[in-house]
Design a protein around this motif. Structure first.
Motif, PDB file in Angstrom:
ATOM      1  N   VAL A   1       0.628  -1.222   0.366  1.00  0.00           N
ATOM      2  CA  VAL A   1      -0.280   0.091   0.004  1.00  0.00           C
ATOM      3  C   VAL A   1       1.164   0.740   0.113  1.00  0.00           C
ATOM      4  CG1 VAL A   1      -1.308   1.470   1.879  1.00  0.00           C
ATOM      5  CG2 VAL A   1      -2.148  -1.099   0.950  1.00  0.00           C
TER       6      VAL A   1
ATOM      7  N   ILE B   1       1.119   4.712  -3.252  1.00  0.00           N
ATOM      8  CA  ILE B   1       1.067   5.701  -3.223  1.00  0.00           C
ATOM      9  C   ILE B   1       1.871   6.596  -2.548  1.00  0.00           C
ATOM     10  CG2 ILE B   1      -0.550   7.537  -1.129  1.00  0.00           C
ATOM     11  CD1 ILE B   1      -1.959   4.706   0.200  1.00  0.00           C
TER      12      ILE B   1
ATOM     13  N   ASN C   1     -10.101   4.546  -1.331  1.00  0.00           N
ATOM     14  CA  ASN C   1      -9.352   3.306  -1.617  1.00  0.00           C
ATOM     15  C   ASN C   1      -9.369   2.572  -2.977  1.00  0.00           C
ATOM     16  OD1 ASN C   1      -9.153   3.605   1.308  1.00  0.00           O
ATOM     17  ND2 ASN C   1     -10.809   2.011   2.070  1.00  0.00           N
TER      18      ASN C   1
ATOM     19  N   ARG D   1      -8.984   3.363  -5.009  1.00  0.00           N
ATOM     20  CA  ARG D   1      -7.858   3.988  -6.061  1.00  0.00           C
ATOM     21  C   ARG D   1      -6.179   2.954  -5.632  1.00  0.00           C
ATOM     22  NH1 ARG D   1      -7.947  10.506  -7.037  1.00  0.00           N
ATOM     23  NH2 ARG D   1      -9.566  10.145  -8.939  1.00  0.00           N
ATOM     24  N   ILE D   2      -6.646   2.781  -4.564  1.00  0.00           N
ATOM     25  CA  ILE D   2      -5.640   2.045  -3.957  1.00  0.00           C
ATOM     26  C   ILE D   2      -5.698   0.633  -4.589  1.00  0.00           C
ATOM     27  CG2 ILE D   2      -4.558   0.930  -2.340  1.00  0.00           C
ATOM     28  CD1 ILE D   2      -5.288   3.658  -0.665  1.00  0.00           C
TER      29      ILE D   2
ATOM     30  N   ARG E   1      -4.440  -0.034  -7.825  1.00  0.00           N
ATOM     31  CA  ARG E   1      -2.781   0.192  -8.220  1.00  0.00           C
ATOM     32  C   ARG E   1      -2.989  -1.469  -7.249  1.00  0.00           C
ATOM     33  NH1 ARG E   1      -2.449   6.217  -5.733  1.00  0.00           N
ATOM     34  NH2 ARG E   1      -3.680   7.480  -7.433  1.00  0.00           N
ATOM     35  N   LEU E   2      -3.091  -1.871  -6.390  1.00  0.00           N
ATOM     36  CA  LEU E   2      -2.574  -2.570  -6.448  1.00  0.00           C
ATOM     37  C   LEU E   2      -2.734  -4.742  -6.590  1.00  0.00           C
ATOM     38  CD1 LEU E   2      -4.093  -2.683  -1.802  1.00  0.00           C
ATOM     39  CD2 LEU E   2      -1.718  -2.817  -3.306  1.00  0.00           C
TER      40      LEU E   2
ATOM     41  N   VAL F   1     -10.009  -3.505   0.171  1.00  0.00           N
ATOM     42  CA  VAL F   1      -8.867  -2.537   0.843  1.00  0.00           C
ATOM     43  C   VAL F   1      -9.325  -2.801   2.887  1.00  0.00           C
ATOM     44  CG1 VAL F   1      -7.329  -0.365   1.208  1.00  0.00           C
ATOM     45  CG2 VAL F   1      -8.039  -1.852  -0.928  1.00  0.00           C
TER      46      VAL F   1
ATOM     47  N   ARG G   1      -1.345   8.349   4.319  1.00  0.00           N
ATOM     48  CA  ARG G   1      -0.954   7.861   4.074  1.00  0.00           C
ATOM     49  C   ARG G   1       0.310   7.933   5.299  1.00  0.00           C
ATOM     50  NH1 ARG G   1       4.686   7.977   2.635  1.00  0.00           N
ATOM     51  NH2 ARG G   1       5.154   6.837   0.364  1.00  0.00           N
TER      52      ARG G   1
END
Length: 756
Positions: free
Chosen positions: A672, A676, A685, A687-688, A691-692, A708, A739
């Motif tokens: 994570v 970021i 979350n 968008r996280i 990306r993950l 997430v 973050r």
């Protein structure tokens, strides 16, 4: 071979030297051989004493004396010097040292100092008393009272007969007849006069007593109150019933039949030891000796007798243990009663012979000490069973691995269940259970297992093999995590209770059970890699809180790789077929040293085995037994503990505990933080998740924002509403994280607040 000091040999050498020595006088001088022999005997002394004043030669021949002295000196130089003196020097510890080194016996017996044993003893005594009372109370109205009523008439007749014999002095009739038959006139007259006096007095007593007793009986029958009549009838029935009982038919039966066991004496032990085939003992007994020495008196210890014995020189305890069956025959006791053991505090020839009252296999099921406990600390030893003397035996788990082996049906899985239940009562322990025979023996603990499988099919075997892969990666992760811990928190670089309680470190104890592991290690597809992974875990994981418990019924090199069997620290071996299987479980040379699980009897000794590594010496243990009901009750308590402390995870929590490609092999927080950027303080979350999925599609593929949220929640990271702009330029507020919370969680986990 003769010693150089042998007189004949030295005499011959001296004569040869005298005959060949060119320096020897040849003028016919006579040599005194007695002096030469004396000189040789003196030269054999390592510290010869020289007289300051030489004794003159009585013959006055100085030349002969000098020649003899010279020959003796040369002979002395040629002879070897003895290391020690002919007369032994008395040495050893002084009186004070011997007193300091003496062994003091316990003032209070060991069973009284153990709360569990003391409670068990009191419980047994109370149970014995209650059983005896209840046994007779049930039989009083239905058996004993009818017997008394039936025997009362006979008792009345017996009583009247005894009164008549007493009145007429019938007991002296035999003496009077003997005197009359043998014409002993004076004796007969004395006895007759004595009888006349006795009969006269007793007749008056009987004549007065009988009417009174008759009157009392009539009054009780017609004039007394009902309660008095009942008491009188009861006493009469009891009294006359006891008087009418035959000698061979007692009124009451035994509530407990005692086992009559012959007391162990020194004579019995000496005869038995002489019969087992050890030459040193047998020859000494044949010459009238004992062959053995008793280091202490034979005493009572637990449910049996203990004899401390010093064996002859060169005889070890293993020699006696090798002949255990012969020893049991010599003692005339069942094999399960005779247990020869070594004393770890003494020399190899000190034998502790314990002879029990009952066969160990007939002592019944052993109650587990934690069966009613609310919780347990796995950093302490887990109660496992009892030894033949009734002493509790336990097994340490942390920093150890356990190997259990036996033939089928000898109690292997039951032993594993005891260890798994002990670990389950500690809510910090993460359980991985693999029961690869498909009988469901561990199903009760599924509700608290992080990973669980029960089956023998290929999918179940693959699941167990994947667990070993995950455990190997987990060991590597833990090694890196411990390396980063401060020295004051982890000085020995090992898992402790303090470290395990810090949930953020993810270094809690992990217990992985592989029952019937031979099905995994011998699998054609997964077996080789599984064996390598298990060996790696056993060698490195024990200090990192990862404990393997392996159980097998086929201990050979194909089903149990030697790298595994050679590195396991705790071993428990029930009945096995032969020496090879015995040493595969208990270690090389165990069979040779007398630790032989082959001596257990099939079925009869089920549950009995040799426990090695948990105590200074291998010990025979009868394991505690937990049935399905008891196991389920323990599992429910363990489940409640985990729910209350928030440690339920994986399979038990309804989550996918992961596979070989998706498990504890990745670091969620680090991933994570990686997706970021440092300049992005807040992020949604969803968008996280995207990306993950791009970073690790095999792990995070299909994740959404709620995934997430749930994944970060156990790490203490909370989501909040964050304002932002969508891809189409619209302003909105959605759930997201900060973050800084991620970096703080990573720093706390790694024990370094300054790390980002």
């Amino acid at each position: 071979m003769k010693h150089p000091d042998d007189n004949n040999e030295l005499f011959n050498r001296l004569e040869a030297e005298m005959a060949t020595d060119s320096t020897t006088p040849t003028d016919g001088a006579v040599v005194d051989l007695d002096k030469a022999r004396s000189a040789r005997s003196e030269s054999a002394d390592p510290a010869p004493t020289k007289s300051p004043d030489p004794i003159p030669d009585p013959s006055g021949d100085s030349a002969s004396s000098k020649s003899a002295d010279a020959e003796a000196t040369e002979s002395d130089e040629a002879l070897p010097t003895l290391v020690d003196s002919r007369v032994p020097t008395v040495s050893g510890p002084g009186l004070l040292d011997r007193i300091k080194g003496s062994k003091r016996l316990d003032v209070i017996p060991a069973w009284m100092k153990s709360r569990a044993e003391f409670r068990e003893g009191l419980g047994w005594l109370a149970g014995h008393a209650w059983h005896t009372i209840a046994f007779h109370a049930v039989r009083v109205p239905f058996l004993y009272l009818p017997k008394l009523i039936w025997r009362s008439p006979r008792g009345l007749v017996n009583t009247l007969g005894k009164v008549g014999r007493w009145t007429t002095d019938a007991e002296g009739e035999a003496l009077r007849q003997h005197a009359a038959t043998h014409e002993q006139i004076e004796e007969y007259l004395k006895l007759s006069r004595q009888r006349d006096r006795r009969v006269r007095l007793r007749s008056w007593v009987t004549a007065i007593s009988m009417p009174l007793l008759l009157a009392l009986s009539i009054f009780l029958a017609f004039g007394a109150a009902p309660m008095t009549q009942a008491i009188a009838v009861f006493l009469a029935v009891v009294g006359f019933g006891l008087a009418g009982a035959p000698a061979d038919a007692p009124l009451a039966t035994r509530a407990v039949i005692k086992t009559e066991v012959q007391k162990l004496t020194s004579d019995i032990v000496v005869k038995a030891m002489a019969s087992i085939g050890i030459g040193q003992i047998a020859s000494a007994v044949a010459k009238g000796g004992d062959g053995i020495k008793f280091a202490a008196p034979i005493t009572r210890e637990g449910p049996g007798w203990r004899a401390d014995i010093d064996l002859p020189l060169g005889v070890t305890v293993a020699d006696v243990a090798d002949r255990r069956a012969r020893l049991a025959s010599g003692l005339r006791r069942p094999l399960g009663c005779v247990w020869p053991d070594a004393d770890p505090n003494e020399h190899e020839g000190r034998l502790i012979l314990w002879v029990g009252d009952r066969d160990l296999s007939k002592t019944g099921m052993v109650k587990w000490q934690l069966a009613g406990a609310r919780r347990h600390d796995v950093f302490k030893r887990i109660p496992f069973g009892v030894d033949p003397r009734g002493r509790a035996q336990s097994v340490p788990m942390i920093q150890h691995n356990v190997l259990v082996g036996s033939l089928p049906g000898q109690g292997k899985t039951a032993s594993v269940r005891v260890l798994a239940c002990g670990a389950a009562l500690d809510p910090s322990v993460e359980l991985w259970l693999h029961e690869n025979k498909g009988t469901g023996d561990l199903d009760a603990l599924e509700c608290v297992s992080h990973r669980f499988v029960s089956g023998i099919d290929d999918d179940s075997i693959k699941y167990a093999a994947d667990s070993l892969k995950l455990l190997r990666k987990e060991v590597m992760r833990r090694a890196a995590a411990i390396k980063k811990l401060p020295r004051d928190l982890c000085p020995d670089k090992r898992i402790t209770r303090q470290i395990a309680d810090k949930r953020s470190l993810k270094l809690w104890p992990l217990l992985a059970v592989f029952d019937e592991c031979q099905n995994v290690f011998s699998h054609s597809t997964y077996g080789k890699q599984a064996g390598e992974d298990a060996e790696f875990i056993i060698k490195l994981g024990r200090a990192l809180g990862v404990v393997l418990v392996l159980a097998t019924q086929r201990p050979d090199k194909d089903s149990l790789p030697t790298g595994i069997s050679a590195n396991v620290s705790i071993r428990f071996c029930l009945k096995v077929a032969g020496q090879l299987e015995n040493d595969m479980i208990l270690g090389t040379s165990a069979y040779k040293n007398g630790v032989r699980a082959t001596s257990f009897r099939p079925e009869i000794d089920a549950g009995n085995g040799y426990l090695s590594g948990a105590a200074p010496l291998p010990v025979v243990v009868r394991t505690a037994y937990l049935d399905d009901h008891a196991t389920n009750a323990i599992a429910q308590r363990a489940l409640a503990l985990r729910k209350s402390e928030g440690t339920l995870s994986g399979h038990a929590a309804g989550e996918d505990a992961g596979s070989a490609s998706a498990g504890p092999s990745y670091d969620l927080l680090a991933d994570v933080a990686a997706v970021i950027p440092a300049d992005e303080e807040r992020v949604w979350n969803e968008r996280i998740a995207a990306r993950l999925a791009e970073l690790r599609p095999e792990v995070y593929g299909g994740w959404k924002g709620e995934n997430v949220t749930s994944a970060l929640k156990p790490h203490g990271i909370k989501t909040t509403g964050i304002a932002g702009t969508t891809d189409d330029g619209q302003r909105t507020t959605r759930r997201g994280i900060v973050r800084a919370d991620i970096t703080a969680a990573i720093a706390e986990r790694d024990g370094n607040r300054g790390a980002a």
